[in-house]
Enzyme design. Structure first.
Site, PDB file in Angstrom:
ATOM      1  N   ASN A 196       0.810  -1.235   0.000  1.00  0.00           N
ATOM      2  CA  ASN A 196       0.000   0.000   0.000  1.00  0.00           C
ATOM      3  C   ASN A 196       0.833   1.269   0.000  1.00  0.00           C
ATOM      4  O   ASN A 196       1.933   1.265   0.504  1.00  0.00           O
ATOM      5  CB  ASN A 196      -0.891  -0.009   1.247  1.00  0.00           C
ATOM      6  CG  ASN A 196      -2.082  -0.913   1.019  1.00  0.00           C
ATOM      7  OD1 ASN A 196      -2.689  -0.885  -0.034  1.00  0.00           O
ATOM      8  ND2 ASN A 196      -2.374  -1.739   2.022  1.00  0.00           N
ATOM      9  N   ASP A 200     -10.599  -7.381  -0.943  1.00  0.00           N
ATOM     10  CA  ASP A 200     -11.847  -6.661  -0.662  1.00  0.00           C
ATOM     11  C   ASP A 200     -13.021  -7.387  -1.308  1.00  0.00           C
ATOM     12  O   ASP A 200     -14.084  -7.538  -0.708  1.00  0.00           O
ATOM     13  CB  ASP A 200     -11.750  -5.219  -1.196  1.00  0.00           C
ATOM     14  CG  ASP A 200     -10.483  -4.537  -0.719  1.00  0.00           C
ATOM     15  OD1 ASP A 200     -10.329  -4.382   0.497  1.00  0.00           O
ATOM     16  OD2 ASP A 200      -9.625  -4.182  -1.557  1.00  0.00           O
ATOM     17  N   HIS A 260      -8.045   0.904  -3.308  1.00  0.00           N
ATOM     18  CA  HIS A 260      -7.936  -0.054  -2.202  1.00  0.00           C
ATOM     19  C   HIS A 260      -7.637   0.751  -0.940  1.00  0.00           C
ATOM     20  O   HIS A 260      -6.496   0.934  -0.535  1.00  0.00           O
ATOM     21  CB  HIS A 260      -6.820  -1.066  -2.463  1.00  0.00           C
ATOM     22  CG  HIS A 260      -6.492  -1.894  -1.250  1.00  0.00           C
ATOM     23  ND1 HIS A 260      -7.354  -2.836  -0.756  1.00  0.00           N
ATOM     24  CD2 HIS A 260      -5.425  -1.896  -0.423  1.00  0.00           C
ATOM     25  CE1 HIS A 260      -6.825  -3.384   0.329  1.00  0.00           C
ATOM     26  NE2 HIS A 260      -5.645  -2.826   0.547  1.00  0.00           N
TER      27      HIS A 260
END
Ligand code: NDP
Length: 328
Positions: free
Chosen positions: A131, A159, A187
């Protein structure tokens, strides 16, 4: 058996890496007939830990594992790579500003994009897990001008899988009965898990659920905040489920989506659904002949429109921020 496929995993000594490598090595990523040449990339301080994991990989005596090599240099690690799983990233720590986070990750994904550009195989597929995944993928892609941009993707499959599981539990259906669910956007907490086209045993999910309040006030936030709930319960962030989703993403990309269903993935926008061209955003996607395609012509109601727009606005902000920081 076919010839070995080179799979490079970054952040290989981390938690997700530990859950991921054994599944790749055992044939779950590419199938039981495809030998894997595994390459582990780590920062120098983590090379020793990666060596330990490599010893355990040897000790599994996987028939699908051709070899394991460890690197602390991206150019060498990505030379000839067919599948690149970019897991290692700089996590957000307390007091860190967003600009610091983006700069730190730019320092990782810029050279990795350049290394992929320099040496990857013609059929390279890249999945970014670390991330902020969408923007990290955007940075890497922008430093790999010779690689078709659609080969750079970001993971929203976790997800998606979380949303499928929540809907199955709510409706008492089996996960295999759920289809056509979508994660849109980034995300991040702004992602939009969308049930408007989903089906449960062939019936419209919204009709089966019959409760708009549950969708808005329970389903969407539960999916978006599931990562935090796992940290709270486990005392550590999700790792095995993230690794599982990475396996699912690449497996679907290579082997295709089942007829009558789709999945979700962060892929480069072609301008569909009002998402600015070039952004890496999650969409409803099928994989056909090894290429992602955005599911066309879905109706988007007012609620969905505002949720998609909000998440896409965040992607635009992140892109503008990395541009301003000179990371592109
Ligand atoms: P993890 O293996 O737990 O996580 C790695 C990355 O995956 C993080 O950016 C994390 O983001 C992200 N992530 C995406 N989705 C999820 C999810 N659903 N659940 C959990 N994480 C998710 O991190 P570790 O700290 O255990 O390991 C990272 C490793 O990467 C270290 O060994 C480090 O040395 C290495 N590294 C390697 C680099 C390289 O190869 N050049 C560069 C940087 C690091 P988030 O933080 O937001 O949870």
């Amino acid at each position: 058996a076919s010839s070995p496929v080179t799979v490079t995993v970054t952040g290989a000594a981390g938690q997700i890496g530990y859950a991921l490598l054994f599944r790749i090595a055992s044939g779950q990523l590419l199938g039981p007939d495809t030998p894997v040449r595994l390459r582990l990339l780590e920062i120098p301080q983590a090379v020793k830990a990666a060596e330990g994991t490599a010893m355990e990989l040897d000790d599994c005596a996987f028939t699908t594992l051709d070899s394991v090599e460890i690197y602390d240099d991206a150019t060498a690690a990505f030379d000839g790579v067919n599948v690149a799983l970019l897991v290692g990233a700089r996590p957000r720590t307390a007091g860190m500003e967003r600009g610091d986070l983006l700069s730190a990750n730019g320092g990782i994904f810029k050279p990795q994009g350049a290394a992929i550009n320099a040496g990857a195989a013609d059929d390279v597929r890249v999945l970014v897990v670390g991330n902020p995944a969408n923007t990290n993928a955007f940075i890497a892609a922008s430093h790999a001008p010779d690689v078709p941009r659609e080969r750079f993707t970001a993971m929203t499959r976790l997800d998606h899988n979380r949303a499928v599981s929540q809907l199955a539990t709510k409706t008492g259906a089996k996960v295999g009965d759920i289809a056509k669910l979508t994660i849109w956007g980034n995300h991040s907490a702004t992602q939009y898990p969308d049930l408007s086209h989903a089906t449960v045993g062939g019936r419209p999910a919204l009709e089966v659920v019959g409760d708009d309040t549950w969708v808005r006030d329970t389903f969407i936030p539960t999916v978006a905040k599931r990562g935090a709930a796992i940290i709270e319960a486990r005392g550590a962030s999700s790792a095995a489920s993230a690794a599982n989703a990475a396996i699912d993403h690449v497996h679907t990309w290579v082997h295709g989506t089942p007829a009558g269903d789709w999945t979700s993935a962060g892929i480069v926008s072609d301008g569909s659904y009002g998402v600015p061209e070039g952004l890496i955003s999650s969409f409803p996607v099928t994989s056909v002949d090894g290429r992602w395609q955005i599911v066309p012509d879905l109706s988007v109601d007012e609620f969905s429109r505002s949720r998609i727009d909000a998440s896409v606005a965040e992607l635009v902000e992140e892109r503008d921020a990395v541009q301003a920081l000179g990371l592109l």
